[in-house]
Design a protein around this motif. Structure first.
Motif, PDB file in Angstrom:
ATOM      1  N   GLU A  28       0.842  -1.189   0.000  1.00 62.05           N
ATOM      2  CA  GLU A  28       0.000   0.000   0.000  1.00 62.05           C
ATOM      3  C   GLU A  28       0.884   1.249   0.000  1.00 62.05           C
ATOM      4  OE1 GLU A  28      -3.376   0.238  -0.205  1.00 62.05           O
ATOM      5  OE2 GLU A  28      -3.235  -1.903  -0.613  1.00 62.05           O
ATOM      6  N   PRO A  29       0.403   2.350  -0.585  1.00 62.74           N
ATOM      7  CA  PRO A  29       1.191   3.595  -0.574  1.00 62.74           C
ATOM      8  C   PRO A  29       1.427   4.079   0.856  1.00 62.74           C
ATOM      9  CG  PRO A  29      -0.712   3.795  -2.038  1.00 62.74           C
ATOM     10  CD  PRO A  29      -0.854   2.508  -1.302  1.00 62.74           C
ATOM     11  N   ILE A  30       2.560   4.714   1.061  1.00 63.28           N
ATOM     12  CA  ILE A  30       2.882   5.313   2.349  1.00 63.28           C
ATOM     13  C   ILE A  30       2.595   6.806   2.252  1.00 63.28           C
ATOM     14  CG2 ILE A  30       4.741   5.839   3.965  1.00 63.28           C
ATOM     15  CD1 ILE A  30       6.118   3.275   2.960  1.00 63.28           C
ATOM     16  N   THR A  31       1.809   7.328   3.177  1.00 61.13           N
ATOM     17  CA  THR A  31       1.514   8.747   3.201  1.00 61.13           C
ATOM     18  C   THR A  31       2.088   9.348   4.479  1.00 61.13           C
ATOM     19  OG1 THR A  31      -0.529   8.333   1.983  1.00 61.13           O
ATOM     20  CG2 THR A  31      -0.321  10.470   3.061  1.00 61.13           C
ATOM     21  N   PRO A  32       3.234  10.009   4.379  1.00 64.59           N
ATOM     22  CA  PRO A  32       3.817  10.608   5.574  1.00 64.59           C
ATOM     23  C   PRO A  32       2.905  11.684   6.155  1.00 64.59           C
ATOM     24  CG  PRO A  32       5.393  10.587   3.769  1.00 64.59           C
ATOM     25  CD  PRO A  32       4.063  10.221   3.199  1.00 64.59           C
ATOM     26  N   SER A  33       2.877  11.791   7.469  1.00 64.96           N
ATOM     27  CA  SER A  33       2.065  12.822   8.109  1.00 64.96           C
ATOM     28  C   SER A  33       2.840  14.127   8.224  1.00 64.96           C
ATOM     29  CB  SER A  33       1.612  12.361   9.494  1.00 64.96           C
ATOM     30  OG  SER A  33       2.744  12.099  10.297  1.00 64.96           O
ATOM     31  N   ARG A  34       4.143  14.073   7.994  1.00 65.95           N
ATOM     32  CA  ARG A  34       4.984  15.271   8.100  1.00 65.95           C
ATOM     33  C   ARG A  34       6.198  15.095   7.195  1.00 65.95           C
ATOM     34  NH1 ARG A  34       6.952  18.885  12.819  1.00 65.95           N
ATOM     35  NH2 ARG A  34       9.171  19.067  12.356  1.00 65.95           N
ATOM     36  N   TRP A  35       6.601  16.182   6.561  1.00 65.59           N
ATOM     37  CA  TRP A  35       7.793  16.194   5.714  1.00 65.59           C
ATOM     38  C   TRP A  35       8.777  17.193   6.309  1.00 65.59           C
ATOM     39  CZ3 TRP A  35       8.003  13.516   0.918  1.00 65.59           C
ATOM     40  CH2 TRP A  35       6.822  12.907   0.555  1.00 65.59           C
ATOM     41  N   ASP A  36       9.977  16.751   6.666  1.00 65.18           N
ATOM     42  CA  ASP A  36      11.037  17.652   7.105  1.00 65.18           C
ATOM     43  C   ASP A  36      11.968  17.838   5.913  1.00 65.18           C
ATOM     44  OD1 ASP A  36      10.214  17.994   9.805  1.00 65.18           O
ATOM     45  OD2 ASP A  36      10.931  15.976  10.224  1.00 65.18           O
ATOM     46  N   VAL A  37      12.034  19.071   5.407  1.00 61.51           N
ATOM     47  CA  VAL A  37      12.744  19.361   4.165  1.00 61.51           C
ATOM     48  C   VAL A  37      13.792  20.439   4.416  1.00 61.51           C
ATOM     49  CG1 VAL A  37      12.447  20.123   1.774  1.00 61.51           C
ATOM     50  CG2 VAL A  37      10.612  18.880   2.908  1.00 61.51           C
ATOM     51  N   GLU A  38      14.992  20.229   3.911  1.00 60.39           N
ATOM     52  CA  GLU A  38      16.038  21.250   3.944  1.00 60.39           C
ATOM     53  C   GLU A  38      16.287  21.708   2.515  1.00 60.39           C
ATOM     54  OE1 GLU A  38      19.532  20.170   6.094  1.00 60.39           O
ATOM     55  OE2 GLU A  38      18.351  19.190   7.673  1.00 60.39           O
ATOM     56  N   VAL A  39      16.201  23.019   2.298  1.00 59.69           N
ATOM     57  CA  VAL A  39      16.344  23.569   0.949  1.00 59.69           C
ATOM     58  C   VAL A  39      17.295  24.758   0.969  1.00 59.69           C
ATOM     59  CG1 VAL A  39      14.059  22.824   0.190  1.00 59.69           C
ATOM     60  CG2 VAL A  39      14.329  25.060   1.235  1.00 59.69           C
ATOM     61  N   GLU A  40      17.769  25.114  -0.208  1.00 59.71           N
ATOM     62  CA  GLU A  40      18.580  26.302  -0.383  1.00 59.71           C
ATOM     63  C   GLU A  40      17.830  27.206  -1.354  1.00 59.71           C
ATOM     64  OE1 GLU A  40      23.132  26.400  -0.726  1.00 59.71           O
ATOM     65  OE2 GLU A  40      22.410  26.467  -2.800  1.00 59.71           O
ATOM     66  N   ASP A  41      17.460  28.387  -0.902  1.00 56.87           N
ATOM     67  CA  ASP A  41      16.696  29.351  -1.690  1.00 56.87           C
ATOM     68  C   ASP A  41      17.666  30.393  -2.246  1.00 56.87           C
ATOM     69  OD1 ASP A  41      14.474  30.558  -2.743  1.00 56.87           O
ATOM     70  OD2 ASP A  41      13.572  31.100  -0.820  1.00 56.87           O
ATOM     71  N   TRP A  42      17.580  30.701  -3.525  1.00 58.31           N
ATOM     72  CA  TRP A  42      18.489  31.646  -4.167  1.00 58.31           C
ATOM     73  C   TRP A  42      17.743  32.927  -4.530  1.00 58.31           C
ATOM     74  CZ3 TRP A  42      23.026  29.741  -7.470  1.00 58.31           C
ATOM     75  CH2 TRP A  42      23.587  28.605  -6.908  1.00 58.31           C
ATOM     76  N   PHE A  43      18.386  34.077  -4.265  1.00 57.62           N
ATOM     77  CA  PHE A  43      17.816  35.387  -4.579  1.00 57.62           C
ATOM     78  C   PHE A  43      18.872  36.230  -5.273  1.00 57.62           C
ATOM     79  CE2 PHE A  43      15.629  33.958  -0.745  1.00 57.62           C
ATOM     80  CZ  PHE A  43      14.299  34.177  -1.083  1.00 57.62           C
ATOM     81  N   PRO A  44      18.444  37.242  -6.062  1.00 60.06           N
ATOM     82  CA  PRO A  44      19.426  38.162  -6.640  1.00 60.06           C
ATOM     83  C   PRO A  44      20.202  38.856  -5.522  1.00 60.06           C
ATOM     84  CG  PRO A  44      17.276  38.475  -7.648  1.00 60.06           C
ATOM     85  CD  PRO A  44      17.085  37.547  -6.483  1.00 60.06           C
ATOM     86  N   GLY A  45      21.510  39.004  -5.721  1.00 62.28           N
ATOM     87  CA  GLY A  45      22.349  39.640  -4.718  1.00 62.28           C
ATOM     88  C   GLY A  45      22.459  41.135  -4.936  1.00 62.28           C
ATOM     89  N   ALA A  46      23.414  41.753  -4.247  1.00 59.81           N
ATOM     90  CA  ALA A  46      23.593  43.201  -4.284  1.00 59.81           C
ATOM     91  C   ALA A  46      24.117  43.699  -5.634  1.00 59.81           C
ATOM     92  CB  ALA A  46      24.538  43.628  -3.162  1.00 59.81           C
ATOM     93  N   GLY A  47      24.772  42.835  -6.384  1.00 56.66           N
ATOM     94  CA  GLY A  47      25.311  43.242  -7.678  1.00 56.66           C
ATOM     95  C   GLY A  47      24.886  42.282  -8.768  1.00 56.66           C
ATOM     96  N   PRO A  48      25.162  42.613 -10.022  1.00 51.96           N
ATOM     97  CA  PRO A  48      24.705  41.780 -11.144  1.00 51.96           C
ATOM     98  C   PRO A  48      25.315  40.380 -11.172  1.00 51.96           C
ATOM     99  CG  PRO A  48      26.140  43.544 -11.932  1.00 51.96           C
ATOM    100  CD  PRO A  48      25.895  43.794 -10.471  1.00 51.96           C
ATOM    101  N   THR A  49      26.441  40.200 -10.521  1.00 51.05           N
ATOM    102  CA  THR A  49      27.072  38.874 -10.498  1.00 51.05           C
ATOM    103  C   THR A  49      27.018  38.240  -9.108  1.00 51.05           C
ATOM    104  OG1 THR A  49      29.246  39.839 -10.063  1.00 51.05           O
ATOM    105  CG2 THR A  49      28.631  39.490 -12.386  1.00 51.05           C
ATOM    106  N   ARG A  50      26.179  38.756  -8.246  1.00 55.25           N
ATOM    107  CA  ARG A  50      26.064  38.266  -6.870  1.00 55.25           C
ATOM    108  C   ARG A  50      24.745  37.526  -6.674  1.00 55.25           C
ATOM    109  NH1 ARG A  50      30.639  38.372  -4.274  1.00 55.25           N
ATOM    110  NH2 ARG A  50      29.507  38.527  -2.327  1.00 55.25           N
ATOM    111  N   THR A  51      24.779  36.476  -5.864  1.00 56.43           N
ATOM    112  CA  THR A  51      23.584  35.703  -5.529  1.00 56.43           C
ATOM    113  C   THR A  51      23.545  35.507  -4.026  1.00 56.43           C
ATOM    114  OG1 THR A  51      23.702  34.513  -7.615  1.00 56.43           O
ATOM    115  CG2 THR A  51      22.355  33.529  -5.896  1.00 56.43           C
ATOM    116  N   GLU A  52      22.386  35.738  -3.441  1.00 51.08           N
ATOM    117  CA  GLU A  52      22.199  35.499  -2.011  1.00 51.08           C
ATOM    118  C   GLU A  52      21.538  34.137  -1.852  1.00 51.08           C
ATOM    119  OE1 GLU A  52      19.634  37.125   1.780  1.00 51.08           O
ATOM    120  OE2 GLU A  52      19.851  38.412   0.031  1.00 51.08           O
ATOM    121  N   ARG A  53      22.131  33.289  -1.014  1.00 54.71           N
ATOM    122  CA  ARG A  53      21.583  31.957  -0.769  1.00 54.71           C
ATOM    123  C   ARG A  53      21.122  31.865   0.678  1.00 54.71           C
ATOM    124  NH1 ARG A  53      26.125  28.027  -2.922  1.00 54.71           N
ATOM    125  NH2 ARG A  53      27.172  29.130  -1.245  1.00 54.71           N
TER     126      ARG A  53
END
Length: 76
Positions: A28-53
């Motif tokens: 039978e399928p397993i349906t977790p009641s909770r998911w613990d997830v670790e992610v890395e989110d990327w955003f534009p940084g202060a300059g055109p070649t910079r990325t904030e993680r």
């Protein structure tokens, strides 16, 4: 061989040899009641070649799109 039902299947290989496989029922399928997830989110940084993680640890009660998961409560 690709099947979705339990049973015994016979297949003839390209060299002419025949093989038989017996497959049990799928669990039978397993349906977790909770998911613990670790992610890395990327955003534009202060300059055109910079990325904030930003590293996030999230506790989700269901699988959902990343856009809605971003607003989830961080786990801790």
């Amino acid at each position: 061989m690709r099947v979705s039902t339990a049973g015994t299947y016979t297949t003839r290989l390209s060299q002419g040899r025949t093989v038989t496989a017996t497959l049990p029922p799928m669990p039978e399928p397993i349906t977790p009641s909770r998911w613990d997830v670790e992610v890395e989110d990327w955003f534009p940084g202060a300059g055109p070649t910079r990325t904030e993680r930003v590293h996030r640890a999230l506790a989700l009660d269901t699988v959902r799109s990343w856009n809605s998961a971003r607003s989830a409560t961080p786990s801790g």
